[in-house]
Design a protein around this motif. Structure first.
Motif, PDB file in Angstrom:
ATOM      1  N   SER A  48     -12.656  -6.991  14.935  1.00 43.63           N
ATOM      2  CA  SER A  48     -13.028  -8.145  14.118  1.00 43.63           C
ATOM      3  C   SER A  48     -13.443  -7.688  12.720  1.00 43.63           C
ATOM      4  N   SER A  77     -17.558  -9.338  12.494  1.00 43.52           N
ATOM      5  CA  SER A  77     -18.663  -9.489  13.450  1.00 43.52           C
ATOM      6  C   SER A  77     -19.743  -8.403  13.368  1.00 43.52           C
ATOM      7  N   CYS A 114     -20.253 -20.895   7.099  1.00 43.17           N
ATOM      8  CA  CYS A 114     -19.625 -22.022   7.805  1.00 43.17           C
ATOM      9  C   CYS A 114     -19.911 -21.929   9.298  1.00 43.17           C
ATOM     10  N   LYS A 115     -19.637 -20.751   9.894  1.00 48.83           N
ATOM     11  CA  LYS A 115     -19.800 -20.652  11.356  1.00 48.83           C
ATOM     12  C   LYS A 115     -21.267 -20.644  11.783  1.00 48.83           C
ATOM     13  N   ARG A 116     -22.090 -19.761  11.168  1.00 45.96           N
ATOM     14  CA  ARG A 116     -23.487 -19.670  11.642  1.00 45.96           C
ATOM     15  C   ARG A 116     -24.349 -20.802  11.105  1.00 45.96           C
ATOM     16  N   GLY A 176     -23.262 -23.575   9.476  1.00 42.36           N
ATOM     17  CA  GLY A 176     -22.652 -24.898   9.551  1.00 42.36           C
ATOM     18  C   GLY A 176     -22.387 -25.579   8.215  1.00 42.36           C
ATOM     19  N   ARG A 192     -17.429 -16.974   5.152  1.00 42.67           N
ATOM     20  CA  ARG A 192     -17.153 -18.099   6.054  1.00 42.67           C
ATOM     21  C   ARG A 192     -17.835 -17.902   7.401  1.00 42.67           C
ATOM     22  N   GLU A 193     -17.846 -16.671   7.888  1.00 43.18           N
ATOM     23  CA  GLU A 193     -18.498 -16.390   9.183  1.00 43.18           C
ATOM     24  C   GLU A 193     -19.994 -16.738   9.093  1.00 43.18           C
ATOM     25  N   GLU A 213     -16.659 -26.194   4.353  1.00 44.90           N
ATOM     26  CA  GLU A 213     -15.743 -25.271   3.689  1.00 44.90           C
ATOM     27  C   GLU A 213     -15.794 -25.430   2.157  1.00 44.90           C
TER      28      GLU A 213
END
Ligand code: G6P
Ligand code: ZN
Length: 608
Positions: free
Chosen positions: A216, A219, A263-265, A267, A259-260, A270
């Motif tokens: 990854s 990560s 956006c992912k963690r 929220g 983005r990780e 975009e």
């Protein structure tokens, strides 16, 4: 475990061994290529130079030969490969993998889609885990903030087991090898790895086993960042309806990390991610986060290229803006229509480090370090908080020695340590590279702490910076770059200032008196090495400084950098326009160097 492959054919002639199939090395005859001397940021050349027959191969083989001669066991452990996504990255990754296998490497990790930021490479090398065999080193395919594409730049850099760039003795050995190389090894029929999928490729033949794993991109690094900062507090800040942010990845490798995290963690939508899809030519841009090159972000944040406000309403402008360079190690921090200089950013992160769990958990920050041309703002914090302070030459490697003082050199422990450079690099001893997204999270962590009480109006970036100036005074700072000037003329100009240093001492210039004029030299307290000729300094009696250096990273010709710093303690004079505040000192600087006379211009190409 199956045995690793011997590195040279002196022990076993693998080329002659039967049944090796895809693990059979081919010895390719080659001859030396000119100019393969790596700097501290690796070997950087035009892409067209790198794509010449055997050019990359010669350098990679010379690197393997150098690290093996220095005692690295490449047959156990793992080699990491990744880059900033620039043109020629995928081809270079496949070639390096095939050469690694031929040289006896039995485990390779490659970033997904070939992408790994420079800080992430450092983090992965340093990761110690039960399931991961430790990496012994990494090839990073990047030319940092230099433009990319077939007509632009490519680069390759080797990092060692501590996660930092190879030390000079190693890069010197690599260079020596490039001058005498006659052959390299490559497993031509080793499978081409599908970089688009995380997963392992295992090749077994004749009792040998090679594993190549696509890992990854984000990560490991993101997990490290999560262990450093107060993510729940940052989440609360980001959830506030009166707080908005934007992060410009400039089409470099930072996009997947941004983005990780955001956006992912956290929220976020975009929309907060600008230019977050890596492109092999950085969309034709210059992926360098500063007021000149991060044009799009600067405009969105309501500033012009001098960092001055343009007419926009408060609502149109985000509360926080940031940008990263091509390989994700640099950062720029902005508030609402407000630019934070890298020197101030360093001082403010250091002053507020007790809000960051990584530092508070270790009993607090112990040391700070800055490069010589970086402003003295952090010095004032060091004095106030009783921290050790180091002033190093330009180049991140000097910080690495301080961080490794105890573990690698058996000296004092200077960690936890925060360091930074005026050239938009900030970081700490969590890794051995500067770390763009680390600086962004550090600022958000500090903002979160300043806004921890509910139902209060937002304390902004500007509020934090102004409170800092109020307490410590302000180091007005500006850098003028004169790019593409004649190298001989620029060298002569520097030499002249060096020769004149005694004559200039105690001389009055404009409203200033030169207290000391010297050539900066650094005695490394860790390894005892001496770095001479690191820039000419004019230290004024009132604490102001004018400094000149030739850039070590200039593409063609030479780049002269003039650094101007003026300290202001007067509370009435803390909020002037920078260029007004230092205008007279700029004039003094231009007359001291006589760049017009030597190089034919006194108009800077970039102001930061
Ligand atoms: C690279 C290095 C930095 C250095 C910067 C500017 O980014 O990693 O450590 O500060 O280049 O160097 P220069 O010699 O061009 O001023
Ligand atoms: Zn960079």
């Amino acid at each position: 475990l199956l045995p690793g492959r011997p590195y040279s054919d002196t022990k076993v002639d693998l080329t002659a061994a039967p049944g090796l199939g895809p693990l059979k090395p081919t010895i390719v005859k080659t001859s030396p290529k000119e100019g393969q001397k790596p700097g501290t940021s690796g070997l950087r050349k035009k892409t067209k130079v790198f794509t010449q027959e055997n050019y990359l191969e010669n350098f990679v083989q010379s690197t393997f030969n150098a690290i093996v001669a220095a005692g690295t066991d490449i047959t156990t452990g793992t080699l990491l490969i990744g880059g900033d996504g620039r043109y020629f990255n995928p081809e270079a990754i496949q070639t390096i993998t095939k050469m690694a296998v031929a040289n006896g490497v039995s485990r390779v990790w490659i970033g997904e889609n070939g992408l790994l930021s420079t800080p992430a490479v450092s983090a992965i090398i340093r990761e110690q885990g039960p399931t991961w065999k430790k990496a012994f080193g990494a090839f990073i395919l990047t030319a940092s903030h230099n433009p990319g594409g077939p007509e632009e730049d490519f680069g390759i850099k080797y990092n060692c087991e501590n996660g930092g760039p190879a030390q000079e003795f190693l890069t010197d050995a690599m260079f020596e090898n490039t001058k005498t190389i006659t052959q390299y090894s490559i497993c031509k029929s080793f499978p081409t790895i599908d970089l688009s999928k995380v997963g392992a490729t295992r090749v077994e033949k004749a009792g040998l086993e090679v594993n190549v794993e696509v890992v990854s991109t984000a990560s490991t690094h993101v997990a490290l960042l999560e262990s450093i900062f107060d993510f729940p507090a940052i989440q609360k800040l980001l959830d506030r309806p009166d707080f908005t942010m934007i992060y410009d990845s400039m089409h470099g490798v930072n996009g997947p990390y941004a983005r990780e995290v955001f956006c992912k963690r956290f929220g976020l939508s975009e929309d907060t991610m600008m230019n977050s899809v890596p492109k092999d030519d950085f969309n034709g841009g210059h992926a360098d986060p500063n007021l000149t090159y991060a044009k799009e972000l600067i405009a969105v944040c309501g500033l012009d290229k001098k960092g001055l406000k343009i007419g926009m309403t408060d609502k149109q402008v985000p509360d926080f803006g940031a940008a990263a360079d091509g390989d994700g190690d640099r950062n720029m921090i902005l508030g609402k229509q407000f630019f934070v200089t890298p020197s101030d950013s360093l001082a403010i992160i250091a002053a507020n480090s007790n809000k960051i769990p990584f530092f508070s958990a270790q009993g607090g920050l112990k040391s700070v370090a800055r490069s010589m041309p970086t402003s003295g703002a952090v010095d004032l914090v060091a004095k106030d908080l009783n921290l050790s302070l180091f002033e190093t030459p330009t180049g991140w490697k000097f910080f690495g020695n301080l961080m490794d003082s105890k573990d690698l050199f058996g000296g004092k422990d200077y960690t936890p340590l925060i360091c930074g450079e005026e050239s938009f690099g900030t970081g700490s001893n969590h890794i051995r590279e500067k770390d763009g997204i680390w600086a962004v999270l550090a600022w958000l962590n500090i903002l979160a702490a300043a806004n921890s009480k509910p139902n209060k109006p937002l304390t902004s970036v500007e509020d934090i910076v102004k409170a800092h100036w109020k307490k410590y005074g302000r180091n007005y700072y500006v850098r003028y770059d004169f790019e593409g000037v004649d190298k001989a003329a620029a060298t002569a100009m520097m030499a002249k200032m060096g020769e004149m240093r005694e004559a200039n001492t105690n001389k009055a210039v404009g409203a200033y008196t030169i207290a000391t004029a010297d050539i900066f030299e650094y005695n490394d307290p860790v390894d005892g090495s001496v770095s001479k000729n690191q820039g000419v300094r004019f230290l004024m009696a009132d604490g102001s400084r004018v400094i000149f250096r030739l850039s070590g990273t200039a593409g063609s010709g030479a780049t002269v950098r003039m650094y101007i710093e003026k300290y202001e303690a007067d509370k009435e004079k803390l909020h002037l326009n920078v260029l007004d505040a230092v205008g007279d000192l700029i004039a003094v600087g231009l007359s001291l160097c006589d760049i017009k006379g030597f190089c034919g211009t006194d108009v800077p190409t970039v102001i930061t």
